[in-house]
Design a protein around this motif. Structure first.
Motif, mmCIF file in Angstrom:
data_model
loop_
_atom_site.group_PDB
_atom_site.id
_atom_site.type_symbol
_atom_site.label_atom_id
_atom_site.label_comp_id
_atom_site.label_asym_id
_atom_site.label_seq_id
_atom_site.Cartn_x
_atom_site.Cartn_y
_atom_site.Cartn_z
ATOM 1 N N ASP A 279 -41.243 -33.115 31.299
ATOM 2 C CA ASP A 279 -40.025 -32.765 32.030
ATOM 3 C C ASP A 279 -39.320 -31.607 31.364
ATOM 4 O O ASP A 279 -38.267 -31.180 31.810
ATOM 5 N N ASN A 280 -39.933 -31.116 30.318
ATOM 6 C CA ASN A 280 -39.190 -30.205 29.475
ATOM 7 C C ASN A 280 -39.470 -28.758 29.809
ATOM 8 O O ASN A 280 -40.613 -28.338 29.897
ATOM 9 N N GLY A 281 -38.395 -28.009 30.027
ATOM 10 C CA GLY A 281 -38.540 -26.601 30.338
ATOM 11 C C GLY A 281 -39.017 -25.767 29.159
ATOM 12 O O GLY A 281 -39.502 -24.653 29.338
ATOM 13 N N LYS A 284 -42.500 -23.742 28.856
ATOM 14 C CA LYS A 284 -42.892 -23.950 30.235
ATOM 15 C C LYS A 284 -44.137 -23.156 30.633
ATOM 16 O O LYS A 284 -44.938 -23.610 31.433
ATOM 17 N N ASP A 306 -41.176 -31.033 37.779
ATOM 18 C CA ASP A 306 -40.622 -30.277 38.897
ATOM 19 C C ASP A 306 -41.704 -29.492 39.636
ATOM 20 O O ASP A 306 -41.620 -29.296 40.844
ATOM 21 N N ARG B 310 -35.744 -29.781 37.351
ATOM 22 C CA ARG B 310 -35.952 -28.651 36.445
ATOM 23 C C ARG B 310 -34.695 -28.404 35.614
ATOM 24 O O ARG B 310 -34.760 -28.219 34.402
ATOM 25 N N GLY B 313 -34.486 -31.107 32.995
ATOM 26 C CA GLY B 313 -35.465 -30.879 31.931
ATOM 27 C C GLY B 313 -35.042 -29.761 31.001
ATOM 28 O O GLY B 313 -35.186 -29.864 29.785
ATOM 29 N N ASN B 314 -34.480 -28.724 31.567
ATOM 30 C CA ASN B 314 -34.045 -27.591 30.747
ATOM 31 C C ASN B 314 -32.916 -27.958 29.788
ATOM 32 O O ASN B 314 -32.660 -27.243 28.826
ATOM 33 N N ASP B 316 -32.730 -31.085 28.328
ATOM 34 C CA ASP B 316 -33.155 -32.270 27.581
ATOM 35 C C ASP B 316 -32.614 -33.559 28.179
ATOM 36 O O ASP B 316 -32.350 -34.527 27.471
#
Lengths: 407, 407
Positions: A279-281, A284, A306, B310, B313-314, B316
């Motif tokens: 889930d972490n940007g 990416k 996403d 998104r 996720g960005n 955290d």
């Protein structure tokens, strides 16, 4: 700023005061962190190993461990928890290594031809190898634990049951299983839900095993297995499932995959995607862990939540439900590690020491990323177009105890 | 190709053979579709109304209905089901109308100053208006139905209960409720879970009502309401909830919102976002329905599922669970419509006929988009960073029956 191994270790010790460990260096020095006796000792037999660990992160660590210039005693998880820290992940891989990684990435792109090679490299080590440490249904994917004390056998059966319940699988319905492995889900859906299942795999050994299993269990009227790429399969199914296969699709082919799933489902049909994801940007655009890509899953790609959902939405696949089973995968890996180590002498006799060290560190690395790191396990339930008959609540999804194993 | 009203209706009739309806045209002609008696009749009193409906979709339809040049008898839902069809959505809005929409979009951007105006325009019609048709807790958001027969009162209480369960709310914990409305969630969390809740709203009338409600219920020790923008609130909370407010944030401010949520939660803290959204990539860059933006929610924006995740996720914020409650909102709107029509004479006396027509078509339009169209209701549970103590299964989320209403 000069970044020495000792500096990095001491910086990490500040951030993880609860971790107690020892680092025995090539020069005889030992650095300890934490206020209690160390629960692990990392032996660095050469300065070169330490340098590669700092510069190349998991790639350096993995290769040096495989070569035996790094050893670990005690609780590997606590060590790898430090390894999940961004300071180790933000490594400065030399340009030559980067070029090698990029070429390998290009070579492993999941074209229809290359996919078979990629899959074979991981799944065709011999079914007897997998039988040594998997559960009896041979589920090589995250199980579903009602409690942490559940046996692996029970937890894998519970996973199948959970999926059938989410899919509202009914007697006589058709189910497509993309990436069917050794057929565990297929047999469960046939026995417990009287479904008709087509499974497809690109692993010849999985295919042979599953074909024989269907014959042995007398399920030839309900089950069919094919050695086939998902892009080549045809037909329309009531339900769809894919467990631990989407990680092999690759970023470039995610839209292709969703387009195919859409084509293979009947209107209103339900699908369940069970996949590792992030889930972490952060990071990416990277191509995933280079050691894992090189040694474990060529062509593999951990998708972002996403991007999965965007690709679904673009193909009119409507997300109904998402469950993050991250900690279930950490438990599953704990079982695999335990069973693997119980059989380690036999496995080493079948293969070699480097193979054993590679698999050991792969298992531990994965467990640590689920427990402390960036990877997740998503179950995403969706319908093709709108499905107005799905139950209002999730009560039907609850898995009862005492699900017996299918021998 | 000439696109006449009759052509469009007859084309739709082919695609929806189960819909039976009649269209009475300005020239005395009647077009019927379906093989059974019509369940609705659409009266078009002028050719201009028909032309605007074809050219401007929902904007033309909404404005002409408000002006009384369109009337509807019978089952509006079946009519609007046709209206969800892409042939009506792919309308050719004239450039002058587009320019007007764009200017209104710019004017309604959710700056801190403009947000208050935008919110006030919808929520400050007078609390007595909302009390006429909402449940007694004044929940102006999707309820949670265990069965379609549940009363609205019960279903709203069940929604609060479901959220508290997902959040694992514990006695004495602090909860932040962004967009608290008239305080229904706050009072439930205080009474049933002994939580300490801060609620914030930008509606003066909601603020006054909630302040008085806290005093009246003697919950001043546990509850605090503020007339405040989310960007201006400070502190750190154990838990976070936001119900039906995220739709007012606007595309441009989604990252700001997530950054703020991250700052307001303690590490490992749990949050629940309850919001309307879309999963559909079609029309991804549009600014939402122009009629809704103009008349109902200036500054409103229906986010896409993938852009929500998104942005999380960005920052955290780790997604743990997503539930699509789309059909619950269709049921909720059914209750609101019924209650609204029961009180329609009083409402018309308080306002005027155009207002009544506007709200009626707004309700029906929303119900149709949840039932047949592109909108969804997502509940997304997340944690700030990794939370390794959350239960393995969802059994604790199951809402039991007989949740009594809080008077």
């Amino acid at each position: 700023m000069l970044k020495t191994f000792e500096d990095v270790v001491l910086a990490l010790a500040h951030c993880y005061p609860e971790v107690n460990g020892a680092f025995r260096l090539w020069n005889g020095r030992t650095v300890t962190i934490g206020n209690h006796p160390p629960c692990f000792t990392l032996h660095l037999h050469s300065e070169q190993a330490a340098r590669r660990l700092l510069r190349e992160g998991s790639l350096g660590f993995g290769e040096e461990y495989m070569a035996g210039t790094i050893d670990i005693e005690g609780d590997i998880q606590q060590l790898l928890r430090l390894g999940m820290d961004r300071r180790f992940r933000d490594t400065c891989i030399p340009v030559s290594t980067k070029a090698r990684i990029f070429l390998e990435h290009l070579r492993s792109l999941n074209t229809i031809h290359q996919s078979r090679t990629n899959i074979s490299s991981h799944y065709d080590h011999g079914n007897d190898f997998y039988q040594l440490w998997l559960d009896t249904s041979l589920a090589y994917s995250c199980a579903y634990f009602r409690t942490p004390q559940d046996s692996l056998e029970a937890a894998q059966q519970q996973k199948y049951e959970l999926i059938c319940r989410k899919l509202r699988l009914q007697p006589g319905e058709t189910l497509l299983d993309i990436g069917c492995g050794w057929g565990g889900m297929m047999v469960y859906a046939a026995r417990h839900y009287q479904a008709h299942v087509r499974g497809i795999t690109l692993s010849e050994q999985q295919y042979e095993y599953t074909r024989e299993r269907i014959r042995r269990e007398g399920l030839g009227n309900q089950l069919e297995v094919r050695l086939q790429d998902y892009r080549d399969t045809e037909g329309q199914f009531d339900k769809f499932v894919s467990i631990g296969m989407f990680e092999h699709v690759g970023k470039k082919f995610i839209p292709t995959y969703m387009q195919k799933v859409h084509a293979l489902l009947k209107p209103g049909g339900l699908g369940l995607l069970h996949t590792i994801g992030k889930d972490n940007g952060i990071g990416k655009n990277d191509r995933g862990d280079p050691w894992i890509s090189r040694y474990i899953f060529p062509g593999g790609y951990i998708p972002l939540l996403d991007e999965i959902l965007r690709a679904m939405g673009n193909r009119d696949l409507v997300a109904l439900d998402m469950e993050n089973l991250r900690l279930h995968y950490a438990l599953t890996l704990g079982h695999w590690i335990h069973r693997f180590e119980q059989q380690v002498d036999r496995i080493q006799a079948m293969t070699d020491e480097s193979f054993v060290r590679m698999w050991r560190i792969y298992f531990h690395y994965c467990q640590a990323t689920f427990q402390w790191g960036q990877t997740r396990l998503y179950q995403i339930l969706f319908s093709k177009g709108l499905q107005n008959d799905y139950p209002l609540t999730r009560n039907h999804m609850q898995v009862a105890g005492n699900i017996t194993e299918n021998p």
